[in-house]
Write a protein that holds these residues in place. Structure first.
Motif, PDB file in Angstrom:
ATOM      1  N   ILE A 229      16.673  50.530  25.012  1.00 41.54           N
ATOM      2  CA  ILE A 229      16.993  49.000  24.772  1.00 41.54           C
ATOM      3  C   ILE A 229      17.793  48.972  23.470  1.00 41.54           C
ATOM      4  CG2 ILE A 229      15.933  47.018  24.300  1.00 41.54           C
ATOM      5  CD1 ILE A 229      13.891  47.612  26.155  1.00 41.54           C
ATOM      6  N   HIS A 230      17.711  50.277  22.571  1.00 39.82           N
ATOM      7  CA  HIS A 230      18.208  49.924  21.409  1.00 39.82           C
ATOM      8  C   HIS A 230      19.646  50.694  21.398  1.00 39.82           C
ATOM      9  CE1 HIS A 230      14.862  48.470  18.803  1.00 39.82           C
ATOM     10  NE2 HIS A 230      14.086  48.976  19.944  1.00 39.82           N
ATOM     11  N   ILE A 231      19.936  51.380  22.444  1.00 36.43           N
ATOM     12  CA  ILE A 231      21.210  52.028  22.550  1.00 36.43           C
ATOM     13  C   ILE A 231      22.253  51.262  22.875  1.00 36.43           C
ATOM     14  CG2 ILE A 231      22.597  53.892  23.378  1.00 36.43           C
ATOM     15  CD1 ILE A 231      20.045  54.688  21.613  1.00 36.43           C
ATOM     16  N   THR A 232      23.451  51.114  22.435  1.00 33.96           N
ATOM     17  CA  THR A 232      24.520  50.324  22.695  1.00 33.96           C
ATOM     18  C   THR A 232      25.129  50.326  24.077  1.00 33.96           C
ATOM     19  OG1 THR A 232      26.067  51.778  21.474  1.00 33.96           O
ATOM     20  CG2 THR A 232      25.115  50.023  20.117  1.00 33.96           C
ATOM     21  N   ASP A 233      25.761  49.544  24.648  1.00 32.05           N
ATOM     22  CA  ASP A 233      25.944  49.521  26.084  1.00 32.05           C
ATOM     23  C   ASP A 233      27.152  50.639  26.168  1.00 32.05           C
ATOM     24  OD1 ASP A 233      24.340  47.919  26.957  1.00 32.05           O
ATOM     25  OD2 ASP A 233      25.809  46.222  26.840  1.00 32.05           O
ATOM     26  N   ASN A 234      28.335  50.654  25.001  1.00 33.01           N
ATOM     27  CA  ASN A 234      29.512  51.636  25.020  1.00 33.01           C
ATOM     28  C   ASN A 234      28.969  53.038  25.241  1.00 33.01           C
ATOM     29  OD1 ASN A 234      28.567  51.409  22.422  1.00 33.01           O
ATOM     30  ND2 ASN A 234      30.544  52.447  21.774  1.00 33.01           N
ATOM     31  N   ILE A 235      27.823  53.277  24.771  1.00 36.04           N
ATOM     32  CA  ILE A 235      27.278  54.562  24.695  1.00 36.04           C
ATOM     33  C   ILE A 235      26.294  54.988  25.983  1.00 36.04           C
ATOM     34  CG2 ILE A 235      25.575  56.428  23.689  1.00 36.04           C
ATOM     35  CD1 ILE A 235      26.664  55.443  21.229  1.00 36.04           C
ATOM     36  N   LEU A 236      25.566  53.996  26.395  1.00 35.41           N
ATOM     37  CA  LEU A 236      24.497  54.043  27.521  1.00 35.41           C
ATOM     38  C   LEU A 236      25.196  54.004  28.451  1.00 35.41           C
ATOM     39  CD1 LEU A 236      21.536  53.838  27.767  1.00 35.41           C
ATOM     40  CD2 LEU A 236      21.525  51.508  27.996  1.00 35.41           C
ATOM     41  N   ASN A 237      26.367  53.320  28.976  1.00 35.02           N
ATOM     42  CA  ASN A 237      27.086  53.160  30.044  1.00 35.02           C
ATOM     43  C   ASN A 237      28.480  53.907  30.007  1.00 35.02           C
ATOM     44  OD1 ASN A 237      25.045  51.882  31.545  1.00 35.02           O
ATOM     45  ND2 ASN A 237      25.439  50.018  30.308  1.00 35.02           N
ATOM     46  N   LYS A 238      28.785  54.755  28.992  1.00 35.67           N
ATOM     47  CA  LYS A 238      29.964  55.165  29.111  1.00 35.67           C
ATOM     48  C   LYS A 238      30.145  56.234  30.413  1.00 35.67           C
ATOM     49  CE  LYS A 238      32.727  58.522  26.237  1.00 35.67           C
ATOM     50  NZ  LYS A 238      32.714  59.519  24.969  1.00 35.67           N
ATOM     51  N   PRO A 239      31.471  55.993  30.904  1.00 29.83           N
ATOM     52  CA  PRO A 239      31.786  56.677  32.220  1.00 29.83           C
ATOM     53  C   PRO A 239      32.143  57.876  32.037  1.00 29.83           C
ATOM     54  CG  PRO A 239      33.423  55.067  31.817  1.00 29.83           C
ATOM     55  CD  PRO A 239      32.317  54.769  30.664  1.00 29.83           C
ATOM     56  N   ALA A 240      31.950  58.571  31.267  1.00 31.79           N
ATOM     57  CA  ALA A 240      32.243  60.179  30.781  1.00 31.79           C
ATOM     58  C   ALA A 240      31.129  60.692  29.988  1.00 31.79           C
ATOM     59  CB  ALA A 240      33.928  60.097  30.034  1.00 31.79           C
ATOM     60  N   LYS A 241      31.249  61.850  30.006  1.00 29.93           N
ATOM     61  CA  LYS A 241      30.250  62.850  29.022  1.00 29.93           C
ATOM     62  C   LYS A 241      30.620  62.387  27.652  1.00 29.93           C
ATOM     63  CE  LYS A 241      28.748  67.402  28.469  1.00 29.93           C
ATOM     64  NZ  LYS A 241      29.029  68.779  28.948  1.00 29.93           N
ATOM     65  N   LEU A 242      29.198  62.333  27.019  1.00 28.42           N
ATOM     66  CA  LEU A 242      29.114  61.787  25.453  1.00 28.42           C
ATOM     67  C   LEU A 242      29.752  62.711  24.648  1.00 28.42           C
ATOM     68  CD1 LEU A 242      25.580  60.212  25.493  1.00 28.42           C
ATOM     69  CD2 LEU A 242      27.661  59.080  25.954  1.00 28.42           C
ATOM     70  N   THR A 243      30.350  62.442  23.543  1.00 29.95           N
ATOM     71  CA  THR A 243      30.952  63.293  22.508  1.00 29.95           C
ATOM     72  C   THR A 243      29.786  63.788  21.954  1.00 29.95           C
ATOM     73  OG1 THR A 243      30.802  61.416  20.960  1.00 29.95           O
ATOM     74  CG2 THR A 243      32.933  61.915  22.235  1.00 29.95           C
ATOM     75  N   PRO A 244      29.634  64.781  21.092  1.00 28.12           N
ATOM     76  CA  PRO A 244      28.448  65.202  20.153  1.00 28.12           C
ATOM     77  C   PRO A 244      28.008  64.121  19.265  1.00 28.12           C
ATOM     78  CG  PRO A 244      30.221  66.995  20.057  1.00 28.12           C
ATOM     79  CD  PRO A 244      30.792  65.780  20.818  1.00 28.12           C
ATOM     80  N   GLU A 245      28.763  63.357  18.382  1.00 25.10           N
ATOM     81  CA  GLU A 245      28.426  62.370  17.889  1.00 25.10           C
ATOM     82  C   GLU A 245      27.570  61.186  18.511  1.00 25.10           C
ATOM     83  OE1 GLU A 245      31.502  63.438  18.074  1.00 25.10           O
ATOM     84  OE2 GLU A 245      31.665  64.437  15.917  1.00 25.10           O
ATOM     85  N   GLU A 246      28.134  60.856  19.818  1.00 23.61           N
ATOM     86  CA  GLU A 246      27.501  59.950  20.563  1.00 23.61           C
ATOM     87  C   GLU A 246      26.224  60.486  21.253  1.00 23.61           C
ATOM     88  OE1 GLU A 246      31.465  57.533  22.410  1.00 23.61           O
ATOM     89  OE2 GLU A 246      30.653  59.473  23.452  1.00 23.61           O
TER      90      GLU A 246
END
Length: 369
Positions: A229-246
């Protein structure tokens, strides 16, 4: 005239019923005359007649003579107490015996009182009234206890229902935000159920699992991703693999989840399911070899709840389609889990997974519980 008869009948039906047993007809008549204005009295000239009467009438009390031919009072009360239909009926012994040994024998067999013959009317009536009052009080206490137990059960069910609704609502909120993992929470619950049942059937980790309430553990599992719930939408619903920072930011959902549950624990007396929820939420991303997060726990230092959820969570992630990957087949997911045995996953739980893999297949396609 008809109204008077009806009133007498109602009064008669409402009176307590007594069976008076004595082989002496004079005593029978005397006892009946003393009691008939207060109680419904059924005289019985022998123990055999008593049991014949009991087949049709269950009295509130029995007055039982001790000294009778064929079957005496001691033998009769033994038979009464051995029959579930009659063993709660209070018995007052009628006797001309006055020695202590005879009285003790009667009490040991279950008699509630003694009356020495010849008896006085006021004393007999008082002794009977006292015993009937005891019975009524005992029944009132039992009725109160039963009613109280029912109310407690109803209130417990209400609280349990409220708890379940709140948990379901919270888990729905998590999945609503994380729209890439629809149905994940329900599926992981089913995988955990299959694994726990497998542990029970094989005896693996019996000492731990035997202490669990299955329903409580499964309900608590719904909160394992509450920190998202605390994670931002641009990370939570990113339509690609997350970067190391993300990914580092995504990993903080564990700490947020633990913090939320700990706050609830501090404000409530209900800790059982929250305790399991805390362990699952905080440790389901730990790995058997210590390379997981957030605390890098290793081996059996990882709570068993977290080790079980780790298998369920990863399996569901593998078989689920994402924008950045295709859904793996069961066999492909199984291969990855086997390869992770002893590094990512507890080897014992992976063995159980192999045993219950058909349940995983069913659970992965089940649309509703």
């Amino acid at each position: 005239m008809e109204e008077r008869v009806t009133s007498e009948k109602v009064m008669d039906d409402s009176r307590k019923t007594i069976i008076l047993v004595d082989d002496n007809m004079a005593n029978l008549n005397q006892g009946k005359n003393i009691l008939k204005s207060i109680y419904r009295v059924f005289p019985a000239p022998s123990a055999a007649k008593l049991f014949e009467t009991l087949e049709n009438i269950i009295p509130d009390l029995i007055l039982l003579d001790i000294e009778m031919p064929e079957m005496n009072g001691y033998e009769a009360i033994k038979k009464l107490k051995a029959d579930r239909r009659f063993n709660e009926i209070p018995v007052i012994f009628l006797t001309s015996l006055t020695d202590e040994k005879s009285e003790m024998e009667g009490f040991n067999l279950g008699a509630v009182d003694y009356m020495t013959k010849p008896f006085s009317a006021p004393l007999l009536q008082k002794r009977i009234a006292n015993q009937l009052l005891i019975v009524e009080n005992r029944k009132a206490i039992k009725d109160y206890a039963d009613n109280l137990e029912k109310k407690v059960e109803e209130k417990t069910a209400e609280v349990q229902n409220l708890q379940d609704v709140i948990l379901e609502t919270v888990s729905d909120m998590v999945e609503f935000r994380d729209d890439l993992t629809g149905g994940h929470i329900a599926r992981t619950q089913r995988y955990m159920k299959a694994l726990i049942e497998g542990l029970i059937s094989t005896g693996v980790y019996h000492e731990l699992v035997s202490k669990w309430d299955m329903e409580v553990v499964l309900v608590s599992a719904q909160l394992h991703d509450v920190g998202k719930i605390h994670i931002t939408d641009n990370i939570l619903n990113k339509p690609a693999k997350l970067t190391p920072e993300e990914f580092e930011l995504m990993k903080t959902h564990v700490d947020f989840g633990v913090e939320a549950i700990e706050k609830i624990i501090k404000k409530t007396k209900e800790h059982d399911f929250l305790y399991h929820a805390l362990l699952i939420t905080g440790t389901h991303h730990e790995k058997w070899d210590g390379s997981g997060y957030p605390k890098h726990l290793k081996g059996e230092n990882i709570p068993l709840e977290g080790r079980i959820m780790a298998v369920a969570d990863v399996y569901d992630a593998l078989i689920s389609e994402r924008p950045y990957k295709k859904a793996f087949t069961h066999e492909e997911a199984k291969k990855i889990l086997l390869e992770g045995s002893g590094t990512h996953f507890d080897p014992q739980i992976i063995k159980v997974f192999i045993m219950v893999e058909n349940e995983f297949i069913k659970a992965s396609t089940k649309t509703a519980d």
